[in-house]
Design a protein around this motif. Structure first.
Motif, PDB file in Angstrom:
ATOM      1  N   GLU A   8     -45.894  15.356 -35.248  1.00  0.00           N
ATOM      2  CA  GLU A   8     -46.479  16.342 -34.335  1.00  0.00           C
ATOM      3  C   GLU A   8     -46.474  17.735 -34.935  1.00  0.00           C
ATOM      4  O   GLU A   8     -47.301  18.569 -34.588  1.00  0.00           O
ATOM      5  N   GLU A   9     -45.546  17.985 -35.849  1.00  0.00           N
ATOM      6  CA  GLU A   9     -45.439  19.284 -36.517  1.00  0.00           C
ATOM      7  C   GLU A   9     -46.338  19.371 -37.750  1.00  0.00           C
ATOM      8  O   GLU A   9     -46.380  20.399 -38.412  1.00  0.00           O
ATOM      9  N   GLY A  10     -47.026  18.289 -38.087  1.00  0.00           N
ATOM     10  CA  GLY A  10     -47.888  18.302 -39.262  1.00  0.00           C
ATOM     11  C   GLY A  10     -47.139  18.066 -40.563  1.00  0.00           C
ATOM     12  O   GLY A  10     -47.625  18.405 -41.633  1.00  0.00           O
ATOM     13  N   VAL A  11     -45.958  17.488 -40.480  1.00  0.00           N
ATOM     14  CA  VAL A  11     -45.136  17.222 -41.660  1.00  0.00           C
ATOM     15  C   VAL A  11     -45.443  15.823 -42.183  1.00  0.00           C
ATOM     16  O   VAL A  11     -45.525  14.871 -41.418  1.00  0.00           O
ATOM     17  N   VAL A  12     -45.619  15.709 -43.483  1.00  0.00           N
ATOM     18  CA  VAL A  12     -45.845  14.418 -44.119  1.00  0.00           C
ATOM     19  C   VAL A  12     -44.521  13.943 -44.697  1.00  0.00           C
ATOM     20  O   VAL A  12     -43.835  14.685 -45.386  1.00  0.00           O
ATOM     21  N   GLY A  86     -39.524   4.934 -40.137  1.00  0.00           N
ATOM     22  CA  GLY A  86     -38.904   5.638 -39.014  1.00  0.00           C
ATOM     23  C   GLY A  86     -39.621   6.923 -38.651  1.00  0.00           C
ATOM     24  O   GLY A  86     -39.569   7.377 -37.513  1.00  0.00           O
ATOM     25  N   ALA A  87     -40.296   7.516 -39.619  1.00  0.00           N
ATOM     26  CA  ALA A  87     -41.036   8.749 -39.355  1.00  0.00           C
ATOM     27  C   ALA A  87     -42.417   8.474 -38.767  1.00  0.00           C
ATOM     28  O   ALA A  87     -43.084   9.395 -38.292  1.00  0.00           O
ATOM     29  N   ALA A  88     -42.836   7.230 -38.784  1.00  0.00           N
ATOM     30  CA  ALA A  88     -44.153   6.866 -38.255  1.00  0.00           C
ATOM     31  C   ALA A  88     -44.143   6.904 -36.734  1.00  0.00           C
ATOM     32  O   ALA A  88     -43.128   6.631 -36.095  1.00  0.00           O
ATOM     33  N   ALA A  89     -45.281   7.226 -36.163  1.00  0.00           N
ATOM     34  CA  ALA A  89     -45.400   7.235 -34.706  1.00  0.00           C
ATOM     35  C   ALA A  89     -45.206   5.831 -34.146  1.00  0.00           C
ATOM     36  O   ALA A  89     -44.670   5.656 -33.059  1.00  0.00           O
ATOM     37  N   HIS A  90     -45.629   4.829 -34.911  1.00  0.00           N
ATOM     38  CA  HIS A  90     -45.544   3.440 -34.474  1.00  0.00           C
ATOM     39  C   HIS A  90     -45.046   2.582 -35.642  1.00  0.00           C
ATOM     40  O   HIS A  90     -45.848   1.923 -36.307  1.00  0.00           O
ATOM     41  N   PHE A 111     -48.136   2.626 -49.222  1.00  0.00           N
ATOM     42  CA  PHE A 111     -48.782   2.328 -47.962  1.00  0.00           C
ATOM     43  C   PHE A 111     -48.762   3.552 -47.049  1.00  0.00           C
ATOM     44  O   PHE A 111     -47.987   4.474 -47.250  1.00  0.00           O
ATOM     45  N   GLN A 112     -49.645   3.514 -46.079  1.00  0.00           N
ATOM     46  CA  GLN A 112     -49.700   4.561 -45.058  1.00  0.00           C
ATOM     47  C   GLN A 112     -49.372   3.933 -43.712  1.00  0.00           C
ATOM     48  O   GLN A 112     -49.816   2.823 -43.420  1.00  0.00           O
ATOM     49  N   THR A 113     -48.627   4.670 -42.926  1.00  0.00           N
ATOM     50  CA  THR A 113     -48.263   4.186 -41.598  1.00  0.00           C
ATOM     51  C   THR A 113     -49.184   4.797 -40.546  1.00  0.00           C
ATOM     52  O   THR A 113     -49.888   5.770 -40.817  1.00  0.00           O
ATOM     53  N   ALA A 114     -49.154   4.226 -39.381  1.00  0.00           N
ATOM     54  CA  ALA A 114     -49.932   4.752 -38.264  1.00  0.00           C
ATOM     55  C   ALA A 114     -49.291   6.039 -37.790  1.00  0.00           C
ATOM     56  O   ALA A 114     -48.072   6.146 -37.701  1.00  0.00           O
ATOM     57  N   VAL A 115     -50.110   7.028 -37.514  1.00  0.00           N
ATOM     58  CA  VAL A 115     -49.592   8.305 -37.004  1.00  0.00           C
ATOM     59  C   VAL A 115     -50.045   8.537 -35.589  1.00  0.00           C
ATOM     60  O   VAL A 115     -50.936   7.906 -35.095  1.00  0.00           O
TER      61      VAL A 115
END
Length: 115
Positions: A8-12, A86-90, A111-115
Motif C-alpha cells: 500500500e505504501e508503494g514499496v517493492v 509474506g509481503a504479497a497481498a495474497h 516470480f511475481q506475486t499478486a499485489v
C-alpha cells in the motif's frame, strides 16, 4: 501478512537467490552444465507449489520436497521465498514466473506475486 502495508505504501519487496543452494554437492559435471536430478526435481516441485499458491507445501519442504537435503542443506537461502510471499497481498495465490533456468546445475527462478 504483517508486511502487507508495504504494498500500500508503494514499496517493492525482493527476495533474491537461487531456488536451491546445495553448494557442498557441486560436481564437475554441474560446472560443465549438467543439471542433477535432485536439482530438477526440487525446482519442478517448488514451481508447481508456487503456481498453485500452496504455501503450506513450500513450508514443508524438508519432508515433502524431492531432492532434499541436497537442494537445501541449510535454510538460509530458502527463507527469502517466505519473506517475499509474506509481503504479497495474497500469498496463497499463484505466482507468475518471470525467469527460470539453471546455472551450475542450480535452479534459478524469479516470480511475481499478486499485489
Amino acid at each position: 501478512m504483517a508486511m502487507y502495508p508495504l504494498a500500500e505504501e508503494g514499496v517493492v519487496v525482493i527476495g533474491s537467490g537461487f531456488m536451491m543452494h546445495g553448494l557442498p554437492f557441486i560436481t564437475r559435471a554441474m560446472l560443465e552444465g549438467q543439471v542433477p536430478v535432485w536439482s530438477a526435481d526440487f525446482d519442478a516441485w517448488a514451481a508447481d507449489a508456487l503456481a498453485r499458491g500452496v504455501v503450506d507445501e513450500l513450508a514443508a519442504f524438508r519432508t515433502r520436497a524431492p531432492g532434499m537435503p541436497y537442494a537445501h542443506p541449510t535454510v538460509d537461502h530458502y527463507i527469502p521465498l517466505f519473506i517475499t510471499l509474506g509481503a504479497a497481498a495474497h500469498p496463497d495465490r499463484p505466482v507468475r514466473t518471470t525467469v527460470e533456468g539453471y546455472t551450475i546445475g542450480f535452479s534459478k527462478r524469479s516470480f511475481q506475486t499478486a499485489v
